[in-house]
Design an enzyme around this catalytic site. Structure first.
Site, PDB file in Angstrom:
ATOM      1  N   HIS A 178      89.333  27.555 101.944  1.00 29.42           N
ATOM      2  CA  HIS A 178      89.579  28.433 103.094  1.00 29.42           C
ATOM      3  C   HIS A 178      88.530  29.526 103.076  1.00 29.42           C
ATOM      4  CE1 HIS A 178      91.485  30.736 106.168  1.00 29.42           C
ATOM      5  NE2 HIS A 178      91.583  31.778 105.385  1.00 29.42           N
ATOM      6  N   ASP A 217      86.952  32.501 104.835  1.00 34.28           N
ATOM      7  CA  ASP A 217      87.045  33.527 105.864  1.00 34.28           C
ATOM      8  C   ASP A 217      85.666  33.867 106.414  1.00 34.28           C
ATOM      9  OD1 ASP A 217      89.885  34.278 105.918  1.00 34.28           O
ATOM     10  OD2 ASP A 217      89.551  34.781 103.810  1.00 34.28           O
ATOM     11  N   ASP A 234      95.859  30.439 107.648  1.00 33.64           N
ATOM     12  CA  ASP A 234      95.908  31.825 107.183  1.00 33.64           C
ATOM     13  C   ASP A 234      96.369  32.847 108.217  1.00 33.64           C
ATOM     14  OD1 ASP A 234      95.651  33.804 105.245  1.00 33.64           O
ATOM     15  OD2 ASP A 234      93.553  34.176 105.690  1.00 33.64           O
ATOM     16  N   HIS A 262      90.307  35.637 111.959  1.00 38.90           N
ATOM     17  CA  HIS A 262      91.585  36.306 111.755  1.00 38.90           C
ATOM     18  C   HIS A 262      91.511  37.493 110.803  1.00 38.90           C
ATOM     19  CE1 HIS A 262      91.390  33.045 108.774  1.00 38.90           C
ATOM     20  NE2 HIS A 262      92.008  33.879 107.983  1.00 38.90           N
TER      21      HIS A 262
END
Lengths: 922, 922
Positions: free
Chosen positions: B49, B51, B173, B399
């Site tokens: 994941h 970001d 997330d 996000h």
């Protein structure tokens, strides 16, 4: 001592042994990248430093377990490095610790093994050092170092042939460097040696003088260049230059060369690198410099390193088009060494060693000489049965193992491994006894004899004691067994009674045994009278036996003099126990506390534990003992055996009290009438002895900043003080630190218990407890004191230390034996001469054994024994027939006659040295 | 609203556009591993994941720079994963964030690119989600989400063809999930959607009911299954099960399967895994379960993961020989989804959304709805010029970007990127103007108009104002320019004078401009009289213009009522500012402080900032303003434009004082006479509106534990309260949080300044300062209030919100123009009908443009405008000739008629829904 150490592999299958070395080629590696003679060539050496245990155990390190303690997983390092080497043939890597490589190798597929062989053959993966571990240099015994090196190098030889043979010794992390290690490396055929740690004053001096690369003449005894070793001091310890660490464990900025993204930094990186390279070139001699691109457990994700190194090389060398004179390349220590050799310069000569090591004015790494004294006897334990479970011993020579600088749980793991190894040894010995004797009855070993616990001998009325002697000469040895009876009868194999005595004060049966060379014999013990002992201790002030006389001060209970009755020498000798108050770091000069590594007393004057000792005397025909109590945590037995030339001081120290919140470093100090004039002497790894001088270093003008810690040196087997007339020698049973702070005085550190971490990475105070010793460790050891004329002292201390290291092994047997198995046995036809030590005798393969014979006297130390010796191998063994002999180097990975090393020219000539001994095949 | 959103690519070169999709194949992936129908199949999904900015900037994450902040380097992740996938064809990996993948891809060699294509074609590397980033769901505007998804998916399509098209949406997330996002994903052709975060009570309920996999009916307007989206809730957020994290960032024990080494743990690992798998199976419906084997920035050294996963699969499946019924396999979300689809079950239906998200009783993630309110207007900025520098906008939808939950330095980086992007937009617009007008004179944009700074208009006597209108209908817009003169003349392109006025209190020139659809026009401004302004402000209590009347309480200076003069509606309306005292975590119930993510007021009663406001009135023919001062850090302009149907509240808040060491969360609250009965309404991502009810959740029996934070919902473009007669709608200029805590009341959070980190990873308190605002940020924004009958409210708030998001763009020009370039221009032949929004018009390639037309009314919200609409594309454009049209899905990566999605059966039938609008090609 081993002015020549001869390693001989007797064999009947020559071709088999030859196989080990068939790939031997020329001296120069063809796989080194071409350098540019008119430029500064920067050799980038990608490497990982993988401690064989430190903050984690060796297997935790291998698997990457307990990464919460320290992120490190060697299996992944090797996976990753091999992957990355395959991506670009220019890339290079070196690997060091065979303990890890071996674990990894046996889990690889045969196709991966082929791939790795190709990388090795092409010089892209190079082994350096190659021992099972990177041994400690201050606290190891040479025999264990040779064994662990042999174990690792043999694996490399068996697996990769000549291309796998390390050409360079690489001790980048040990905390100071022993001359004997350099001597061993030279005799193992290494072309050169690199390390990272030396005294900061020494380094500063050498930088100015451009003497960071030098020729180390590592033996007083061996003819140069036999023990000459080219030695290079690495520029940044073993780390990359500042700002250029690209491992996942580092935080330096990666090379950001995409101009579309933010923070493009190629120009900045190139400029910083050129500045660093040119600065480094100022303190080295040639137009080649080395940079170690790696550190502890790095390269787990080798892509990070190599991707950035590829870019670095590309962008730095691209500047050559703009006139830059810096050429950067992937390299290895042996490629770098080859360029230094080609430079054909002369190099400064060094004859002393690199102890003690200080990295700042108040930061002397002299505490670890004595850290974990309870671990030392285990590590020193060498029964010569090392063919089985030798990995445990090899692992324990690591510079964070035997040094005591590991975390507590890791120390426990080493102890467990050694105990396991010892269990296997016992099994092996039992099987050997059985094979020789025909009896497979269970044998029983008293592992806790050093704390006087041996349940079977305490409850049985009749048993056998089997004495195994690993030395190549007969030994006489006092046996002490805990018993409960009042009187026992002891007899030898012929049924002849042996003088024996029960010391009731301590319920010990004592008698002298004699064992044949490299063999065993048996004594039977029978209870004669049970019941409570009679009360009978008395006190005398003078103890005299055959060879020695000691006197005690009746007021203090302390030793007051020691005399040699043969030579009619006598000295004043007072001995007592003291403790230094360990610095807690709360100090205006420096915030360095004492810890596992560092010794830093708060004051140069130690506290006396007690000015007087309560004493008790036990006298038997076998032994005379004075038991001294100084404090609840310090006691001693002063012991004179009837036929011994040494006075035994068996000290028991611990648990050190810490309720006062003061860390304690306990010494015993011998104060004598000998006029030492600042000099004293310590051995190097149990072999040659070096002269030490208070507040002095032979190669630079020392500014002493720690009057105690800065005068400590490692003592592995012995230390002595002397004047023209008297030499007081102390043989130790383990490695310890010691010094001579006052004239005529010799102090030895026995035990340490500290309350602060010394900020060198271990992250724990050295404050040991255990299940058996929840209040703190109790440590028991002994010192053997002898007083001789200096010219004759070695004739006593050499064999005494030999016996101390290779003590007889006792086994007990509780069923009554058949007659046959009680017969004594010796593997030798006759004892070897006193100068020759049987260092190694081990099965090498089906048809050959590895034999190491060592001349154990240093040149000039004994008129009698320092001379060359001849041994007839054909007449040596009682059960082996020698069909052929081939001579090997010390580490048994090269034929002696094929061993060629780089020749190096010292800056100035050296005086003639005595020639080595010869061993002749008659 | 876009009950059908039609995406049309007009093109002349059919084959070129076809190329984008030529690899389209069947529905089921052939590359999924075979499963065992009679066993529990455990789908291990290796994933990372990444970001697109959070604790580090996006480029720092890409390169692995600043690893001291967080260890993460995406370049190495992709390097390593590709390497490891090649080692074992069974292995699988999914990748999500195209922003990173794109950066990596363009640095690869063509042979590596070929290798990666092979992995994609073989289903070993699968893209999921595939947008430029994983957008936030609470604070984003749908238009920006569609753009960022289109950008990422187009790259995948162009690069990999159909095999690169993600089949699964993957929002593991984001902190709560918006219904509009689900609707968009359905319209983008995704077969299913997986996420990790939902309210803990919701999860508990769904575990018991086995409803963690469900069918989300994501639109009130679109005919099912158009907006139906199969939705799966992942079992461990997006982490691996406890004890099975083998990344370098984890500390779980590796599988130690060498029986010769210590701590062999295969049996333990297998047993623990079987227990976990069987427990997980209890809370899901089928004999397939999924495990996410990865987490934040994991797989940088993928070997660690895969080596242990290989072993896990081997040893767990080996137990099948002993009767185990667990089958574990490498898988991907689409392979897992395929098995769920094959199961042919019915699934519970959900119609609301997943807000707010709480992970514990006092841990409501409702703070981030308003975090960094100064960043929001930048992120919302959408001038439709997104073809250039659209990456900056796309990145900002992440996000941790638009949500304000990044570190301060990362927020600064987003702002810098957006500013850069905006500079590029200005250049593009200037060039467009120039191309259309034939003049290349420099144009000048007033970026700081929102703080009333525009140097050129303040010092020049004569200039042009160019007004660009991105909407497909004409707009009237008040222009306010800072000036220094007393009187100005303004005229339109035909030379006709325009009513204008200088507000002396604030030195602003105000006039209304009118701009043609998708076009621009020009106004000229000339100074008539210089000099100081006359002093003339006065105070009145009632303000009336064409459409609205507002009254103020003369005692307090606060608003007191609002009336719609057309409909003759009137409500009591008081508005004031308050602050919640942010919890510092020092609390008996929970130690959770308020922070970037979490909103947790210390008390449910906010502090009033001032009961009264000092006011000042400015009245011109163009605008009437009441300026209110509540405190040095809170002021407001209440503004009524002559022809506006909305009351503008331009609030200015900051710097929030923190000398009292209290964190502050500032709201404005509208208290009205409307009878709301616990209901209120908020939009989802700027599109459909959802009903909210205080202390209530539609799908489970809520236990409310935070009376304020637990009733907050995201407001992206509007919120309203209503009863049968009156609807008060608030259109916002940015995303904010809000709620209706009391009957008739609506509160909106405007600004937050906090002193503690809320322990969700960002590691900083949300306490912003900047170079311009060293004492703390000052934020200015506006709310547009309208009062209508509920049935007609949308007819006003839909176009109002449309104009608010796509405001006209003003440029100024200071040299006198030639006649030609002052001609107004419109890209459309005529305005689109009110219901149709021109969402996208952008050059797609040389010969085609991408057009998105959106029906912007929700079904049933307007009698007039919720109806289907017909648009004649041939007659739409003034400068483009439409040669052909092909309809695409919403994300423009599939032909509409080729888009087939898995069909899913809801557990119970749903009522009839209105059909969508049709767009006809006449």
């Amino acid at each position: 001592m081993w002015r020549s150490r001869h390693v001989i592999s007797g064999n009947v299958n020559r071709s088999h042994v030859t196989r080990l070395f068939f790939q031997h080629g020329g001296r120069e590696a063809a796989s080194c990248h071409i350098t540019k003679p008119n430029m500064l060539n920067v050799h980038l050496v990608p490497h990982t430093h993988d401690d064989v245990g430190w903050l984690k155990t060796v297997d935790q390190y291998y698997y990457g377990d307990r990464n919460d303690i320290q992120h490190a997983g060697v299996q992944y390092i090797l996976d990753s490095v091999v992957d990355q080497l395959l991506k670009n043939p220019d890339r290079r890597f070196i690997y060091v610790e065979t303990a890890f490589f071996y674990r990894w190798w046996k889990q690889q597929s045969s196709s991966m093994q082929q791939t790795v062989k190709r990388l090795v053959n092409e010089g892209r993966l190079e082994f350096v050092n190659g021992g099972w571990c990177m041994s400690d240099e201050a606290t190891t015994h040479y025999s264990a170092v040779i064994d662990q090196m042999t174990l690792g190098l043999r694996f490399l030889n068996d697996t990769f042939g000549a291309c796998g043979r390390p050409r360079v010794a690489w001790h980048i992390d040990p905390f100071g460097h022993a001359r004997e290690h350099a001597s061993m490396f030279a005799q193992m055929g290494y072309d050169g040696f690199f390390f990272g740690r030396l005294d900061y004053q020494d380094r500063d001096h050498r930088m100015i003088e451009k003497e960071q690369e030098l020729l180390w003449r590592a033996s007083d005894s061996l003819t140069p260049p036999m023990a000459d070793l080219f030695t290079g001091i690495l520029p940044n310890g073993y780390n990359p230059p500042e700002g250029f660490c690209w491992d996942q464990l580092c935080h330096d900025p990666p090379i950001r060369d995409d101009p579309d993204l933010e923070d493009y930094n190629v120009d900045d990186v190139v400029n910083r690198f050129l500045v660093i390279a040119n600065s480094q070139a100022m303190v080295y001699k040639t137009n080649h410099i080395i940079m170690t691109m790696g550190s502890d457990f790095q390269y787990e994700n080798a892509n990070l390193w190599y991707k950035n190194l590829d870019k670095l090389i590309h962008y730095v060398n691209a500047q050559q088009a703009n006139g830059s004179k810096v050429n950067v390349l992937y390299s290895t220590p042996s490629c770098y060494l080859q360029e230094l050799h080609r430079a054909n310069l002369t190099w400064s000569l060094k004859r002393d060693d690199f102890f003690p090591y200080a990295d700042d004015a108040h930061d002397f790494w002299t505490g670890y000489f004595t850290s974990r004294p309870a671990l030392f006897p285990l590590v020193g334990l060498d029964t010569d049965f090392h063919t089985f479970r030798e990995e445990a011993m090899a692992v324990a020579q690591h510079h964070d193992a035997v040094s005591g600088t590991e975390k507590q749980h890791v120390a426990n793991d080493y102890a467990r491994r050694l105990a396991n190894g010892w269990q296997h040894c016992q099994l092996l010995i039992s099987n050997s006894f059985a094979a020789l004797s025909g009896s497979f009855l269970k044998r029983n070993y008293c592992d806790n004899l050093n704390i006087s616990v041996c349940l079977p001998t305490e409850i049985l009325n009749k048993f056998l004691v089997i004495v195994y002697n690993p030395l190549a000469r007969p030994v006489t040895w006092p046996v002490r067994l805990p018993v409960n009876g009042t009187a026992y009868a002891v007899s030898d194999v012929k049924g002849k009674p042996v003088d024996c005595q029960v010391s009731f004060a301590i319920n010990e049966l004592v008698f002298q045994v004699q064992a044949p060379p490299l063999g065993y014999t048996t004594y039977s013990v029978s209870l004669i009278q049970d019941g409570p002992p009679p009360a009978s201790t008395h006190y005398v002030h003078v103890y005299v036996l055959q060879f020695l006389r000691v006197t005690f001060d009746p007021d203090t209970g302390l030793l007051s003099s020691l005399s040699n009755l043969e030579t009619k020498q006598s000295i004043k000798l007072t001995q007592n126990f003291y403790w230094y108050n360990a610095s807690d770091g709360n100090n205006t000069e420096s915030n360095q506390p004492s810890g596992a590594y560092i010794f830093r007393p708060n004051s140069s004057t130690p506290f006396i534990i007690s000015k007087t000792a309560k004493t008790e005397t036990i006298q038997t025909s076998v032994v005379q003992e004075v038991r001294q109590w100084f404090a609840p945590w310090v006691s001693q037995v002063v012991r004179l055996y009837a036929d011994s030339k040494a006075l035994e001081l068996e000290w028991t120290v611990g648990p050190l009290p810490i309720d006062d919140n003061l860390g304690k470093e306990v010494i015993t100090r011998l104060d004598t009438s000998i006029k030492t004039d600042r000099f004293f002497y310590t051995d190097s790894n149990g072999r040659e002895v070096l002269q030490r001088k208070k507040d002095f270093r032979p190669t630079w003008n020392l500014k002493q900043s720690e009057p105690i810690a800065g005068n400590y040196y490692p003592i592995n087997s012995r230390a002595f003080i002397k004047d023209d007339v008297d030499q007081l020698t102390v043989v130790t049973d383990r490695s310890q630190g010691g010094g001579s702070i006052q004239n005529g005085s010799l102090e030895i550190m026995l035990h340490r218990r500290l309350l602060y971490d010394d900020v060198r990475g271990v992250g724990e105070p050295l404050n040991e407890t255990s299940d058996i010793f929840p209040e703190g460790l109790i440590v028991r050891g002994r010192l053997l004191l002898s007083l001789e004329h200096p010219a004759a002292a070695a004739d006593l201390h050499r064999p005494m230390a030999e016996q101390e290291v290779l003590q007889p092994l006792l086994a007990r047997k509780f069923r009554l034996p058949k007659r046959a198995e009680t017969q004594p046995f010796s593997g030798l036809q006759a004892a070897l001469p006193p100068a020759v030590h049987l260092l190694t005798l081990t099965q090498w393969d089906k048809d050959s054994v590895l034999l190491r014979l060592e001349h154990q006297f240093q040149s000039r130390e004994s008129k009698l024994n320092s001379q060359p010796v001849t041994v007839n191998l054909q007449k040596l063994f009682s059960t082996l027939v020698v069909l052929g002999v081939s001579e090997l180097n010390l580490s048994a990975n090269q034929w002696k006659d094929k061993m060629t090393r780089f020749d190096w020219t010292p800056q100035k000539g050296t005086g003639p040295l005595q020639t080595g001994c010869r061993i002749l095949l008659e």
